[in-house]
Design a protein around this motif. Structure first.
Motif, PDB file in Angstrom:
ATOM      1  N   SER A  47       0.823  -1.207   0.000  1.00  0.00           N
ATOM      2  CA  SER A  47       0.000   0.000   0.000  1.00  0.00           C
ATOM      3  C   SER A  47       0.861   1.262   0.000  1.00  0.00           C
ATOM      4  CB  SER A  47      -0.903   0.029   1.236  1.00  0.00           C
ATOM      5  OG  SER A  47      -1.772  -1.070   1.236  1.00  0.00           O
ATOM      6  N   PRO A  48       0.395   2.314  -0.686  1.00  0.00           N
ATOM      7  CA  PRO A  48       1.111   3.590  -0.643  1.00  0.00           C
ATOM      8  C   PRO A  48       1.318   4.052   0.798  1.00  0.00           C
ATOM      9  CG  PRO A  48      -0.537   3.642  -2.354  1.00  0.00           C
ATOM     10  CD  PRO A  48      -0.764   2.369  -1.570  1.00  0.00           C
ATOM     11  N   GLY A  49       2.512   4.606   1.049  1.00  0.00           N
ATOM     12  CA  GLY A  49       2.873   5.069   2.375  1.00  0.00           C
ATOM     13  C   GLY A  49       3.608   4.025   3.207  1.00  0.00           C
ATOM     14  N   THR A  50       3.656   2.785   2.712  1.00  0.00           N
ATOM     15  CA  THR A  50       4.311   1.709   3.450  1.00  0.00           C
ATOM     16  C   THR A  50       5.825   1.817   3.337  1.00  0.00           C
ATOM     17  OG1 THR A  50       2.459   0.220   3.014  1.00  0.00           O
ATOM     18  CG2 THR A  50       4.534  -0.800   3.690  1.00  0.00           C
ATOM     19  N   PRO A  51       6.552   1.822   4.459  1.00  0.00           N
ATOM     20  CA  PRO A  51       8.013   1.730   4.383  1.00  0.00           C
ATOM     21  C   PRO A  51       8.381   0.355   3.822  1.00  0.00           C
ATOM     22  CG  PRO A  51       7.293   2.440   6.563  1.00  0.00           C
ATOM     23  CD  PRO A  51       6.082   1.969   5.830  1.00  0.00           C
ATOM     24  N   VAL A  52       9.406   0.305   2.987  1.00  0.00           N
ATOM     25  CA  VAL A  52       9.766  -0.949   2.327  1.00  0.00           C
ATOM     26  C   VAL A  52      11.283  -1.136   2.332  1.00  0.00           C
ATOM     27  CG1 VAL A  52       9.744   0.107   0.019  1.00  0.00           C
ATOM     28  CG2 VAL A  52       9.379  -2.328   0.240  1.00  0.00           C
ATOM     29  N   ASP A  53      11.696  -2.384   2.541  1.00  0.00           N
ATOM     30  CA  ASP A  53      13.096  -2.789   2.436  1.00  0.00           C
ATOM     31  C   ASP A  53      13.247  -3.524   1.117  1.00  0.00           C
ATOM     32  OD1 ASP A  53      13.793  -1.990   5.170  1.00  0.00           O
ATOM     33  OD2 ASP A  53      12.552  -3.688   5.785  1.00  0.00           O
ATOM     34  N   VAL A  54      14.292  -3.195   0.357  1.00  0.00           N
ATOM     35  CA  VAL A  54      14.492  -3.764  -0.971  1.00  0.00           C
ATOM     36  C   VAL A  54      15.900  -4.341  -1.088  1.00  0.00           C
ATOM     37  CG1 VAL A  54      14.562  -3.243  -3.455  1.00  0.00           C
ATOM     38  CG2 VAL A  54      12.905  -2.067  -1.983  1.00  0.00           C
ATOM     39  N   GLU A  55      15.987  -5.514  -1.684  1.00  0.00           N
ATOM     40  CA  GLU A  55      17.285  -6.113  -2.009  1.00  0.00           C
ATOM     41  C   GLU A  55      17.349  -6.270  -3.520  1.00  0.00           C
ATOM     42  OE1 GLU A  55      17.688  -9.746   0.212  1.00  0.00           O
ATOM     43  OE2 GLU A  55      17.989  -8.669   2.093  1.00  0.00           O
ATOM     44  N   LEU A  56      18.193  -5.469  -4.139  1.00  0.00           N
ATOM     45  CA  LEU A  56      18.355  -5.437  -5.586  1.00  0.00           C
ATOM     46  C   LEU A  56      19.543  -6.315  -5.967  1.00  0.00           C
ATOM     47  CD1 LEU A  56      17.324  -3.853  -8.124  1.00  0.00           C
ATOM     48  CD2 LEU A  56      19.076  -2.172  -7.599  1.00  0.00           C
ATOM     49  N   THR A  57      19.301  -7.343  -6.785  1.00  0.00           N
ATOM     50  CA  THR A  57      20.379  -8.253  -7.183  1.00  0.00           C
ATOM     51  C   THR A  57      20.952  -7.813  -8.526  1.00  0.00           C
ATOM     52  OG1 THR A  57      19.326 -10.082  -6.017  1.00  0.00           O
ATOM     53  CG2 THR A  57      21.003 -10.655  -7.637  1.00  0.00           C
ATOM     54  N   LEU A  58      22.246  -7.517  -8.537  1.00  0.00           N
ATOM     55  CA  LEU A  58      22.939  -7.078  -9.745  1.00  0.00           C
ATOM     56  C   LEU A  58      23.324  -8.285 -10.600  1.00  0.00           C
ATOM     57  CD1 LEU A  58      25.217  -4.321  -8.199  1.00  0.00           C
ATOM     58  CD2 LEU A  58      22.909  -4.112  -9.125  1.00  0.00           C
TER      59      LEU A  58
END
Length: 108
Positions: A47-58
């Motif tokens: 949902s908009p406004g949600t803090p999010v943790d992201v792991e981007l794999t190169l």
């Protein structure tokens, strides 16, 4: 109405995992990257406004860890999937130098 988003963005498909509260339990693929944000194609948009943790794999299997906030989520009816994609736009905060360098290089 003037457009709010940054114009400098690059289409790049990278594997991504994401979640909230330090629980990375969803996956997707990037659609585009910008110096301050990322669009993730996923059927599990938050949902908009949600803090999010992201792991981007190169491509070399290195992982860049990012934090941000969901700005918008797009859910498309399955019959329209050929015309548009599910996903979410994320504005990043405390952006690591490794991410900045990646986007700068891709924008060249």
């Amino acid at each position: 109405m003037p457009e709010k988003r940054v114009k400098d963005r690059v289409t790049k498909r990278l594997s991504v995992k994401f979640g909230r509260n330090n629980i990375i339990d969803q996956s997707g693929i990037t659609s585009n990257l910008s110096p301050t944000g990322i669009f993730i194609r996923t059927n599990s948009g938050l949902s908009p406004g949600t803090p999010v943790d992201v792991e981007l794999t190169l491509p070399d299997d290195r992982i860049i860890k990012l934090k941000g906030t969901v700005m918008w989520t797009k859910r498309v009816h399955p019959k329209l999937a050929g015309f548009s994609r599910n996903g979410m736009g994320i504005v990043l905060k405390d952006i690591p130098e490794e991410y900045t360098s990646l986007v700068t290089e891709l924008l060249k």
